[in-house]
Design a protein around this motif. Structure first.
Motif, PDB file in Angstrom:
ATOM      1  N   ARG A   1      19.566 -41.059 -50.725  1.00  0.00           N
ATOM      2  CA  ARG A   1      19.590 -40.043 -49.778  1.00  0.00           C
ATOM      3  C   ARG A   1      18.324 -39.005 -49.595  1.00  0.00           C
ATOM      4  O   ARG A   1      17.884 -38.576 -48.245  1.00  0.00           O
ATOM      5  CB  ARG A   1      20.781 -38.862 -50.441  1.00  0.00           C
ATOM      6  CG  ARG A   1      21.916 -39.298 -49.971  1.00  0.00           C
ATOM      7  CD  ARG A   1      22.905 -39.103 -50.888  1.00  0.00           C
ATOM      8  NE  ARG A   1      22.956 -40.155 -51.987  1.00  0.00           N
ATOM      9  CZ  ARG A   1      23.440 -41.192 -52.039  1.00  0.00           C
ATOM     10  NH1 ARG A   1      24.664 -41.485 -51.272  1.00  0.00           N
ATOM     11  NH2 ARG A   1      23.323 -41.928 -53.082  1.00  0.00           N
ATOM     12  N   THR A   2      17.780 -38.825 -50.681  1.00  0.00           N
ATOM     13  CA  THR A   2      16.496 -37.965 -50.687  1.00  0.00           C
ATOM     14  C   THR A   2      15.347 -38.526 -49.791  1.00  0.00           C
ATOM     15  O   THR A   2      15.016 -37.707 -48.865  1.00  0.00           O
ATOM     16  CB  THR A   2      16.094 -37.484 -51.990  1.00  0.00           C
ATOM     17  OG1 THR A   2      17.185 -37.074 -52.867  1.00  0.00           O
ATOM     18  CG2 THR A   2      14.890 -36.572 -51.961  1.00  0.00           C
TER      19      THR A   2
ATOM     20  N   ARG B   1       8.719 -38.237 -55.428  1.00  0.00           N
ATOM     21  CA  ARG B   1       9.784 -38.463 -56.720  1.00  0.00           C
ATOM     22  C   ARG B   1       8.934 -39.354 -57.799  1.00  0.00           C
ATOM     23  O   ARG B   1       8.343 -40.304 -57.366  1.00  0.00           O
ATOM     24  CB  ARG B   1      10.783 -39.020 -56.012  1.00  0.00           C
ATOM     25  CG  ARG B   1      11.896 -39.376 -57.139  1.00  0.00           C
ATOM     26  CD  ARG B   1      13.342 -39.969 -56.939  1.00  0.00           C
ATOM     27  NE  ARG B   1      14.099 -38.800 -56.472  1.00  0.00           N
ATOM     28  CZ  ARG B   1      15.467 -38.770 -55.962  1.00  0.00           C
ATOM     29  NH1 ARG B   1      15.871 -40.162 -56.067  1.00  0.00           N
ATOM     30  NH2 ARG B   1      15.907 -37.584 -55.654  1.00  0.00           N
TER      31      ARG B   1
ATOM     32  N   HIS C   1      14.767 -30.322 -59.171  1.00  0.00           N
ATOM     33  CA  HIS C   1      14.936 -31.314 -57.644  1.00  0.00           C
ATOM     34  C   HIS C   1      15.199 -30.191 -56.730  1.00  0.00           C
ATOM     35  O   HIS C   1      16.341 -29.946 -56.000  1.00  0.00           O
ATOM     36  CB  HIS C   1      16.179 -32.086 -57.830  1.00  0.00           C
ATOM     37  CG  HIS C   1      16.291 -33.292 -56.630  1.00  0.00           C
ATOM     38  ND1 HIS C   1      15.504 -32.984 -55.477  1.00  0.00           N
ATOM     39  CD2 HIS C   1      16.969 -34.103 -56.551  1.00  0.00           C
ATOM     40  CE1 HIS C   1      15.948 -33.998 -54.641  1.00  0.00           C
ATOM     41  NE2 HIS C   1      16.873 -34.744 -55.311  1.00  0.00           N
TER      42      HIS C   1
ATOM     43  N   GLN D   1      17.048 -30.559 -53.197  1.00  0.00           N
ATOM     44  CA  GLN D   1      18.467 -30.709 -53.442  1.00  0.00           C
ATOM     45  C   GLN D   1      19.246 -29.307 -53.468  1.00  0.00           C
ATOM     46  O   GLN D   1      20.219 -29.150 -52.912  1.00  0.00           O
ATOM     47  CB  GLN D   1      18.812 -31.752 -54.309  1.00  0.00           C
ATOM     48  CG  GLN D   1      20.209 -32.049 -55.007  1.00  0.00           C
ATOM     49  CD  GLN D   1      20.666 -32.853 -53.826  1.00  0.00           C
ATOM     50  OE1 GLN D   1      20.262 -33.715 -53.496  1.00  0.00           O
ATOM     51  NE2 GLN D   1      22.318 -32.529 -53.268  1.00  0.00           N
TER      52      GLN D   1
ATOM     53  N   ARG E   1      18.378 -33.426 -63.183  1.00  0.00           N
ATOM     54  CA  ARG E   1      17.461 -32.357 -62.706  1.00  0.00           C
ATOM     55  C   ARG E   1      18.087 -31.285 -61.524  1.00  0.00           C
ATOM     56  O   ARG E   1      17.890 -30.213 -61.606  1.00  0.00           O
ATOM     57  CB  ARG E   1      16.211 -33.057 -62.109  1.00  0.00           C
ATOM     58  CG  ARG E   1      16.653 -34.075 -61.060  1.00  0.00           C
ATOM     59  CD  ARG E   1      15.473 -35.086 -60.923  1.00  0.00           C
ATOM     60  NE  ARG E   1      15.923 -36.137 -60.152  1.00  0.00           N
ATOM     61  CZ  ARG E   1      15.131 -37.341 -60.079  1.00  0.00           C
ATOM     62  NH1 ARG E   1      13.952 -37.474 -60.750  1.00  0.00           N
ATOM     63  NH2 ARG E   1      15.243 -38.392 -59.157  1.00  0.00           N
ATOM     64  N   THR E   2      18.998 -31.932 -60.705  1.00  0.00           N
ATOM     65  CA  THR E   2      19.778 -31.202 -59.898  1.00  0.00           C
ATOM     66  C   THR E   2      20.266 -30.024 -60.296  1.00  0.00           C
ATOM     67  O   THR E   2      20.215 -28.945 -59.554  1.00  0.00           O
ATOM     68  CB  THR E   2      21.009 -32.065 -58.911  1.00  0.00           C
ATOM     69  OG1 THR E   2      21.789 -32.221 -59.824  1.00  0.00           O
ATOM     70  CG2 THR E   2      20.131 -33.249 -58.281  1.00  0.00           C
TER      71      THR E   2
ATOM     72  N   ARG F   1      26.173 -37.411 -62.285  1.00  0.00           N
ATOM     73  CA  ARG F   1      25.974 -38.694 -62.855  1.00  0.00           C
ATOM     74  C   ARG F   1      25.433 -38.482 -64.292  1.00  0.00           C
ATOM     75  O   ARG F   1      24.633 -37.632 -64.510  1.00  0.00           O
ATOM     76  CB  ARG F   1      25.483 -39.503 -61.862  1.00  0.00           C
ATOM     77  CG  ARG F   1      25.073 -40.765 -62.493  1.00  0.00           C
ATOM     78  CD  ARG F   1      24.010 -41.501 -61.207  1.00  0.00           C
ATOM     79  NE  ARG F   1      22.820 -41.258 -61.018  1.00  0.00           N
ATOM     80  CZ  ARG F   1      22.013 -41.579 -61.931  1.00  0.00           C
ATOM     81  NH1 ARG F   1      22.146 -42.684 -62.844  1.00  0.00           N
ATOM     82  NH2 ARG F   1      20.556 -41.114 -61.704  1.00  0.00           N
TER      83      ARG F   1
ATOM     84  N   GLN G   1      22.861 -39.723 -66.330  1.00  0.00           N
ATOM     85  CA  GLN G   1      21.541 -40.311 -66.072  1.00  0.00           C
ATOM     86  C   GLN G   1      21.273 -41.081 -66.940  1.00  0.00           C
ATOM     87  O   GLN G   1      20.495 -41.125 -67.834  1.00  0.00           O
ATOM     88  CB  GLN G   1      20.600 -39.367 -65.984  1.00  0.00           C
ATOM     89  CG  GLN G   1      20.864 -37.889 -65.182  1.00  0.00           C
ATOM     90  CD  GLN G   1      20.648 -38.045 -63.765  1.00  0.00           C
ATOM     91  OE1 GLN G   1      19.628 -38.342 -63.247  1.00  0.00           O
ATOM     92  NE2 GLN G   1      21.707 -37.931 -62.919  1.00  0.00           N
TER      93      GLN G   1
ATOM     94  N   PRO H   1      25.687 -34.349 -55.823  1.00  0.00           N
ATOM     95  CA  PRO H   1      24.423 -34.747 -55.312  1.00  0.00           C
ATOM     96  C   PRO H   1      24.430 -36.070 -54.759  1.00  0.00           C
ATOM     97  O   PRO H   1      23.648 -36.600 -54.065  1.00  0.00           O
ATOM     98  CB  PRO H   1      23.296 -34.429 -56.469  1.00  0.00           C
ATOM     99  CG  PRO H   1      24.108 -34.736 -57.780  1.00  0.00           C
ATOM    100  CD  PRO H   1      25.384 -34.128 -57.441  1.00  0.00           C
ATOM    101  N   LEU H   2      25.175 -37.030 -55.590  1.00  0.00           N
ATOM    102  CA  LEU H   2      25.611 -38.360 -55.204  1.00  0.00           C
ATOM    103  C   LEU H   2      24.022 -39.084 -55.560  1.00  0.00           C
ATOM    104  O   LEU H   2      23.010 -38.467 -55.786  1.00  0.00           O
ATOM    105  CB  LEU H   2      25.761 -38.748 -53.751  1.00  0.00           C
ATOM    106  CG  LEU H   2      26.776 -38.381 -53.195  1.00  0.00           C
ATOM    107  CD1 LEU H   2      27.311 -38.376 -51.816  1.00  0.00           C
ATOM    108  CD2 LEU H   2      28.153 -38.767 -53.910  1.00  0.00           C
ATOM    109  N   PRO H   3      23.914 -40.318 -55.956  1.00  0.00           N
ATOM    110  CA  PRO H   3      25.082 -41.133 -56.139  1.00  0.00           C
ATOM    111  C   PRO H   3      25.938 -41.098 -57.102  1.00  0.00           C
ATOM    112  O   PRO H   3      25.563 -40.676 -58.453  1.00  0.00           O
ATOM    113  CB  PRO H   3      24.411 -42.701 -56.529  1.00  0.00           C
ATOM    114  CG  PRO H   3      23.149 -42.048 -57.359  1.00  0.00           C
ATOM    115  CD  PRO H   3      22.684 -40.852 -56.740  1.00  0.00           C
TER     116      PRO H   3
HETATM  117  C1  NCD Z   1      20.188 -37.046 -57.663  1.00  0.00           C
HETATM  118  C2  NCD Z   1      18.618 -37.107 -58.121  1.00  0.00           C
HETATM  119  O1  NCD Z   1      17.838 -38.184 -57.883  1.00  0.00           O
HETATM  120  O2  NCD Z   1      18.301 -36.432 -59.076  1.00  0.00           O
HETATM  121  N1  NCD Z   1      20.274 -37.784 -56.549  1.00  0.00           N
HETATM  122  C3  NCD Z   1      19.861 -37.200 -55.251  1.00  0.00           C
HETATM  123  O3  NCD Z   1      18.736 -37.076 -55.028  1.00  0.00           O
HETATM  124  N2  NCD Z   1      20.688 -37.003 -54.316  1.00  0.00           N
HETATM  125  C4  NCD Z   1      21.232 -37.276 -58.608  1.00  0.00           C
HETATM  126  C5  NCD Z   1      21.246 -38.319 -59.338  1.00  0.00           C
HETATM  127  O4  NCD Z   1      20.403 -39.471 -59.594  1.00  0.00           O
HETATM  128  O5  NCD Z   1      22.039 -38.438 -60.326  1.00  0.00           O
END
Ligand code: NCD
Length: 299
Positions: free
Chosen positions: A46-47, A96, A124, A127, A157-158, A219, A221, A257-259
């Motif tokens: 997504r990002t 990233r 992040h 996000q 991080r979100t 999620r 991590q 934030p997904l996934p």
């Molecule tokens: C998140 C990330 O990469 O921190 N995803 C995102 O950017 N939408 C969340 C995650 O990976 O769990």
């Protein structure tokens, strides 16, 4: 754009206003002739793709990489040299990287603005902008909302960026996590000292959800754990299913934030409170706004 604290509330409001405009009316070729440099040293769907989509919808171009094995990183080039070079080929960059501090370091060597799209387990910020935009689309005000952050609050991080922004806007924050994955003290201290928000900590999601206006799931991590055994201990510790949703109020927003891996069961997707795919879509409009403001094609 390294930390969410780089944004004033006035700047956030302008981003949201412009993002709404793009969502409603689309964009002209406002960034025609401009190039976004995209450096993804960690996986992303997504990002990365919403940044690319945003730049292309603005009429600009994108160059970069998402697989370092095809770049000179493979030959041992250091981050500063890679980013300094990419900066020479573009007008702004998004990075990233698995290391905390990598975006900041890149910004010190780059001749163009740098956007942090996730630096290890630290922050992040973009996000958070799309999370706030989504909350504001659905709720009258962020002030006074009870936001439950649940899951991996240590490495996620979100939630670090989001908690700081929410506290600054006057929301109440409840943290639900296993004891091993609590919100870092560096974040809770900042919330308490800077924003005077006291954070409530719980382990039970089924009770925390009862008073929630927003439930923000994360999620676990896996990639940031020291060993597979440590991950196995906490994996699947919280799962939002129909039973949990039946305890929540009818206007609660379920965000992520997904996934997702297992933390929201698929049969919850049809619940009108589950807005995480709309949240992901909003990433495009918020990033369009951010890009056009940074490039100065809008003010
Ligand atoms: C998140 C990330 O990469 O921190 N995803 C995102 O950017 N939408 C969340 C995650 O990976 O769990």
């Amino acid at each position: 754009m390294i930390s969410i604290s780089d944004f004033s509330s006035k700047e956030c409001d302008r981003i949201f206003e412009l993002a709404s405009e793009y969502k409603q009316n689309g964009a002209e070729n406002e960034c025609s002739g401009k190039i976004l440099g995209s450096a993804f040293f960690e996986p992303s769907t997504r990002t990365m793709l919403s940044f690319h989509s945003a730049m292309q919808r603005l009429g600009g171009n994108v160059l970069g990489f998402s697989d370092t094995s095809t770049t000179s990183v493979k030959k041992g080039e250091c981050l500063a040299d890679t980013m300094r070079t990419l900066a020479a080929y573009c007008d702004l960059m998004v990075i990233r990287h698995p290391n905390e501090g990598s975006a900041k370091l890149s910004s010190e060597f780059a001749s163009v603005p740098v956007i942090n799209a996730g630096d290890g387990g630290r922050e992040h910020p973009t996000q958070t902008l799309l999370d706030l935009f989504t909350i504001k689309e659905n709720k009258d005000s962020v002030k006074g909302l009870n936001v439950v952050l649940c899951g991996d609050l240590k490495y996620g991080r979100t939630v670090h960026s989001l908690a700081m922004a929410l506290a600054g806007m006057g929301a109440d924050i409840t943290c639900v996590s296993p004891p091993e994955l609590k919100m870092p003290e560096s974040v809770t201290t900042c919330l308490e000292r800077k924003h005077k928000v006291s954070v409530v900590e719980e382990n039970e999601l089924s009770s925390a959800v009862k008073d929630a206006d927003v439930l923000y799931m994360t999620r676990i991590q896996k990639e940031r754990f020291g060993s597979p055994e440590e991950y196995a201990k906490v994996k699947d510790c919280y799962v939002v299913n129909k039973e949990i949703m039946s305890k929540a109020n009818e206007n609660m927003l379920l965000m992520h934030p997904l996934p997702r891996v297992n933390e929201i069961s698929l049969d919850v997707d049809s619940d009108k409170r589950a807005i995480f795919f709309e949240q992901a879509l909003n990433g495009v409009f918020v990033r369009m706004a951010l890009i056009s403001l940074i490039l100065g094609v809008r003010d």
